[in-house]
Design an enzyme around this catalytic site. Structure first.
Site, PDB file in Angstrom:
ATOM      1  CD  GLU A   1       2.787   0.325   9.853  1.00  0.00           C
ATOM      2  OE1 GLU A   1       3.799   0.710   9.258  1.00  0.00           O
ATOM      3  OE2 GLU A   1       1.641   0.676   9.521  1.00  0.00           O
TER       4      GLU A   1
ATOM      5  CB  CYS B   1      -1.948  -0.621   8.747  1.00  0.00           C
ATOM      6  SG  CYS B   1      -0.817   0.743   8.806  1.00  0.00           S
TER       7      CYS B   1
ATOM      8  CG  ASN C   1      -0.440  -0.036   2.496  1.00  0.00           C
ATOM      9  OD1 ASN C   1       0.744  -0.319   2.668  1.00  0.00           O
ATOM     10  ND2 ASN C   1      -1.250   0.224   3.496  1.00  0.00           N
TER      11      ASN C   1
HETATM   12  O1  G3H Z   1      -0.759   1.114   6.000  1.00  0.00           O
HETATM   13  C1  G3H Z   1      -0.108   1.532   6.947  1.00  0.00           C
HETATM   14  C2  G3H Z   1       0.496   2.860   6.914  1.00  0.00           C
HETATM   15  O2  G3H Z   1       1.563   2.954   7.816  1.00  0.00           O
HETATM   16  C3  G3H Z   1      -0.518   3.927   7.183  1.00  0.00           C
HETATM   17  O3  G3H Z   1       0.015   5.153   6.899  1.00  0.00           O
HETATM   18  O4  G3H Z   1      -1.666   6.556   8.077  1.00  0.00           O
HETATM   19  O5  G3H Z   1      -0.073   7.540   6.444  1.00  0.00           O
HETATM   20  O6  G3H Z   1      -1.921   6.076   5.662  1.00  0.00           O
HETATM   21  P1  G3H Z   1      -0.969   6.398   6.764  1.00  0.00           P
END
Ligand code: G3H
Length: 478
Positions: free
Chosen positions: A253, A287, A158
């Protein structure tokens, strides 16, 4: 075969001797968009060997020089935002403007990391012995921060660029070398990003990027004796990696089931805006997405109406058109999401919109009156489907949040700051946002999950500190 993107080793772009490639399927067209090399285990061994040697020299390179190269890479990355973003559009169906934002944010992250590194790594400690009982003032202890060695970076689909540089930059500024294994969807964007580091002029072998099948090189990489640290972002694979990895620091993570708790006094317009942004940006494939709304019964009807009105305005279509909702990353992901939707239907959830799917494209869906016996109350769809659970007390909301296996972030909406703080204290998550949707950024903020959501803390400063160890030298006076 000129059609297959090369992998990066010893400062050069190479073909794998395996003669095999891995196809990257465009989520929108569902056809092969690009191909990357399927690296062999021998090639991984070579990369590890070279990486170790390059790291030894890099650790001796002055900190300010390391920072200078990172600033250079950051500038090139920003210049290259167009072509890199195009890969993100084709490989992971990220809406075009979000794809550009990801690259720009990555450049900023690299620069900030260089600056932060110069400051925090430029400082050590000085201790004297006589503060501990029984000691005279005869021992002087000097501490500094030294690199771990070879850092293995495994980012998710992602954010193939941003979650790669959030591992690469702290590793490099701290004097480590990097072996990057990009996600298959997003691999070409990651290779372009690596090329920016190549152009910046980093020493040969310091940065490597191997592509290939997880089944062939996944465990081989994560269990490789040459690896001194693993920084991983992704799903359940992370749990398996932590069990198999050797005695090396891990930064993980993983998933999340971020709850949005809405109290009776909340500004419902603000909540609705944040539910849309939090739940449906990049079609829910974050996430940190809002993954369950826990709203007090007395305001539930009003909130659901507001969110419904906004869902109706979301555009659905290809990422090239900057649609809000774009195809999810793969057919198997779409099938998984559909499974959760069918389960909720069978168990009596209220569908605020009709369920609709074409290929990997799933129309945004809000499910009301979700109950704890439904899978969607607990599982992470990673898609544009959001459950609403109506609650009768704050305790019920906190209980649902804490009963989850996950503990990434959460959010609470209320005008009563005292209540918000008490709820934040009670929520077992790495971060709680008051009156805003969960998010990782700004990227220098600490970012961490508990339980199945991860190990360690990220954010620029924490990542740098995680990728070093403390070295002491004690001067003993006569
Ligand atoms: O998908 C996990 C990422 O660490 C979320 O990052 O809050 O900038 O979309 P974000």
């Amino acid at each position: 075969d000129g059609d297959v993107f090369k992998y990066y080793s010893e400062g050069e772009w190479k073909k794998s001797s395996s003669g095999k490639s891995v196809a990257i399927i465009n989520p929108t067209t569902r056809k092969t968009q690009y191909k990357v090399q399927a690296c062999s285990q021998q090639e991984v061994n070579k990369v590890m060997e070279v990486s170790k040697a390059a790291q030894k020299l890099w650790a001796k390179t002055p900190l300010w020089k390391r920072a200078e190269l990172l600033h250079k890479a950051a500038a090139i990355l920003k210049e290259q935002k167009g072509p890199i973003a195009e890969c993100l559009v084709k490989e992971i169906a990220k809406p075009a403007k979000d794809a550009v934002t990801e690259v720009v944010r990555s450049g900023d992250l690299v620069s900030y990391t260089a600056e932060e590194g110069v400051r925090i790594l430029g400082e050590g400690k000085f201790l004297m012995s006589d503060s501990f009982p029984g000691n005279e003032r005869t021992k002087y202890c000097l501490t500094s921060k030294i690199p771990l060695g070879v850092v293995l970076a495994i980012p998710p689909f992602n954010y193939p660029v941003n979650l790669a540089v959030s591992k690469i930059a702290p590793a490099l500024i701290a004097g480590n070398s990097i072996v990057l294994k990009p996600p298959t969807q997003g691999a070409v964007a990651a290779l372009h990003m690596v090329h920016c580091f190549h152009l910046a002029g980093f020493p040969k072998g310091l940065i490597s990027c191997v592509t290939g099948k997880g089944s062939e090189i996944g465990d081989f990489l994560t269990m490789h004796p040459g690896v001194n640290c693993i920084s991983f972002t992704g799903g359940d694979t992370g749990i398996a990696i932590s069990k198999k990895a050797g005695m090396v620091p891990l930064q993980m993570e993983l998933g999340g089931k971020d709850a949005c708790i809405v109290l009776e006094d909340a500004d419902l317009d603000l909540v609705a805006v944040n539910i849309i942004k939090g739940g449906f940006s990049y079609s829910g494939q974050r996430c940190t997405a809002v993954k369950v709304v826990l709203v007090m019964e007395s305001v539930a009807e009003a909130l659901v109406e507001k969110v419904k009105a906004k869902v109706a305005k979301l555009t659905v279509g290809p990422p090239e058109d900057n649609s809000d909702i774009t195809p999810v990353v793969s057919e198997s992901s779409a099938n998984f999401i559909e499974g959760l939707v069918i389960d909720a239907k069978q168990k009596g959830a209220t569908f605020c919109q009709e369920y609709k799917r074409e290929g990997n494209l799933i129309w945004p869906l809000l499910l009301d009156h979700v109950r704890p016996d439904m899978r969607i109350a607990w599982e992470e769809p990673f898609g544009p489907v959001l459950p609403v659970i109506r609650i009768n007390s704050i305790e019920e909301g906190i209980h649902h949040c804490n009963a989850s296996n996950f503990g990434l972030q959460g959010c609470v909406f209320t005008k009563d700051i005292n209540k918000a703080i008490l709820i934040s204290d009670a929520m077992e998550t790495g971060t709680v946002q008051i009156n805003s949707a969960p998010a990782r950024g700004p990227d220098h903020f600490p970012f961490q999950g508990i339980k199945d959501s991860g190990i360690g803390s990220q954010g620029i400063t924490n990542s740098i500190n995680m990728m070093v160890k403390v070295k002491s030298t004690v001067i003993n006076l006569p």
